[in-house]
Each structure stands twice: as structure tokens, then as C-alpha cells.
Design an enzyme around this catalytic site. Structure first.
Site, PDB file in Angstrom:
ATOM      1  CD  GLU A 208      -2.943  -1.208   2.264  1.00 27.83           C
ATOM      2  OE1 GLU A 208      -2.522  -0.778   3.356  1.00 27.83           O
ATOM      3  OE2 GLU A 208      -4.034  -1.774   2.125  1.00 27.83           O
TER       4      GLU A 208
ATOM      5  CD  GLU B  50       4.549 -21.160  11.096  1.00 28.78           C
ATOM      6  OE1 GLU B  50       4.660 -21.214  12.327  1.00 28.78           O
ATOM      7  OE2 GLU B  50       3.573 -20.642  10.514  1.00 28.78           O
TER       8      GLU B  50
END
Length: 270
Positions: free
Chosen positions: A81, A112
Site C-alpha cells: 500500500e 515457517e
């Protein structure tokens, strides 16, 4: 001090399947109201981080967000953004998620748990000591993030962590540990809820205050935003008209000629 995973503790609510929709919504909202005050308590650490980020970025440094699952997605979201909102190149705030692009939509098994992969990805981006690495993990135990922070710190790179458990292994690897303690989740262990909401708030605070400090906002306006749709063009035109005291059509032509509010303001005034 023993490490307690508050994020995995039992919800304060039970028999959720027996509740009405209204009861579910009200209970979730009750929990959500705790998030802003938990974030508020971390402001001194966020301030410390932002004050160290700004001079580094002025020298060409970049922010890297690292996380897995929800935490990784929120880092990628915040990074993505920045270009449309502040007109910054997409190379200055970078979100890395365990498992790569595929993991944005689908879980990637064991991604992960790879303690080396995060640092390898940072090296692929030619990370330097001007950069900043911010690890995001509600649990504070994600190996992908911990390994990257440890290596970054060994190389003299500023590190920070955002977690929802106090005194986590991840916080121990960070120069600045932001610990946002929101308590047990409404659905036990579902850290996409309060933890995710708080992470989003903290990332907004970090990136927005950094961009303002870097001069990407004037007054309260996004003068560097990308004019990627009609709504944003219209917003830019109104900004110019108000700032310069000129008509809509003149400011529309000015904006389209120069491509950003900032450039149009500078051109008009010179």
C-alpha cells in the site's frame, strides 16, 4: 522468566456454537475493543523504531517485513500500500512471507519452520546495514522470522519485532521489541483475530509516520499518491484547487500535466 504463550490460552468464551449470531458479534466486538489500548501501550517502542528508521531511509535504507501466515500477509499488505498511497517506489518497503507468493492465498507446509530461509531471502534482496528488518509473529516463536532477525542483527542491521506474547524468543533477537498483549483470542489460538488487528494497526502507525517524516504528506493530504483511478485523480484535483485557489478545470489540467499533486504544486509556484 518463563515464556508464556498467551496467544494459545483458552478463550474467555465457550460453547460458541450455541450462541446466536448477535451474541457472537457482540462478544467478538468486546474483545476487539481491547486491541487499541494494547497497541497504545507499545507507542514508546514504536516511536523508538520510527526515529531510527527515518534517518536510515533518508540514506537509501529499506524496510523489510518478515512473517508467516496472517503476520506475513499483513506485512505484504502494508508494503504493497506504500507506492499507491505515498508515491514511493515498491523497492523501499518490502514484505516477505514464509513460503513466498503462493503463501499469500494458500498455506505452504512447514515454510515457517525453516530457520535459514528468511535470511536467505533478505540476502537475495542485497540487504545492507542501512536497512531495517521487522519480524512479525503473534506467537513470537516462528523459526523463519527468528533466524532472519538473528542473522540481520549479527550483520549490524536494525531489527524490530511485533508479537502478542511477552518475552518471546523472537523479541530476544530484536533491537526493539514491540509486545502488544491482547490476551487470548475469541476462538482459541486464532491469532488472525485480535493479534492480526493489532499488527495491522502497528504497521499502519510505523509506515504512515515514517512516510510523513520523509515528506510524503503535506498538511493532511497524500500529495504523492499514484493517480491510478478516477477517484484519486478527482481527490488530487480538489487538493490543488484548494491549495492554489484555482478552478477545478485549471487544476485538472495542471495535475494531468505533472502527474502528481506535489509536482503540480511545485511547477505552479515556480
Amino acid at each position: 522468566m518463563a515464556f508464556t504463550k498467551i496467544t494459545e490460552q483458552d478463550s474467555y468464551y465457550d460453547n460458541l456454537e450455541c450462541k446466536s449470531v448477535r451474541e457472537l458479534l457482540e462478544d467478538i466486538n468486546t474483545e476487539d475493543q481491547k486491541v487499541a489500548s494494547a497497541v497504545q501501550k507499545t507507542i514508546p517502542q514504536i516511536e523508538k523504531l520510527v526515529l531510527q528508521i527515518v534517518p536510515r531511509m533518508k540514506q537509501g535504507g529499506r524496510i523489510f517485513y518478515l512473517g508467516a501466515g496472517t503476520s506475513g500477509r499483513l506485512g505484504v499488505l502494508d508494503a504493497s500500500e506504500i507506492p499507491p498511497t505515498f508515491g514511493m517506489p515498491p523497492t523501499l518497503v518490502i514484505g516477505l512471507i514464509a513460503g513466498g507468493e503462493k503463501a499469500l492465498r494458500n498455506p505452504v507446509e512447514n515454510a515457517e519452520d525453516d530457520v535459514n530461509r528468511g535470511w536467505e531471502e533478505l540476502q537475495e534482496h542485497q540487504i545492507t546495514s542501512k536497512d531495517i528488518v521487522i519480524g512479525i509473529a503473534a506467537s513470537g516463536t516462528t523459526p523463519y522470522v527468528i533466524g532472519a532477525l538473528r542473522k540481520a542483527r549479527e550483520h549490524g542491521i536494525l531489527t524490530a519485532s511485533i508479537s502478542s506474547n511477552p518475552d518471546s524468543p523472537m523479541a530476544a533477537e530484536a533491537d526493539i521489541a514491540i509486545e502488544m498483549i491482547v490476551g487470548p483470542e475469541f476462538v482459541t489460538g486464532s491469532s488472525r483475530m485480535k493479534s492480526g488487528t493489532g499488527q495491522k494497526m502497528i504497521l499502519n502507525m510505523i509506515s504512515t509516520s515514517v512516510m510523513i517524516q520523509l515528506g510524503r504528506v503535506k498538511g493532511n493530504r497524500m500529495i504523492n499518491m499514484q493517480l491510478s483511478n478516477q477517484k484519486l485523480v478527482d481527490r488530487g484535483v480538489r487538493m490543488l484547487a484548494e491549495e492554489l485557489g484555482i478552478g477545478y478545470n485549471e487544476s485538472h489540467n495542471l495535475l494531468l500535466t505533472y502527474g502528481s499533486v506535489k509536482k503540480a504544486l511545485e511547477a505552479y509556484r515556480h
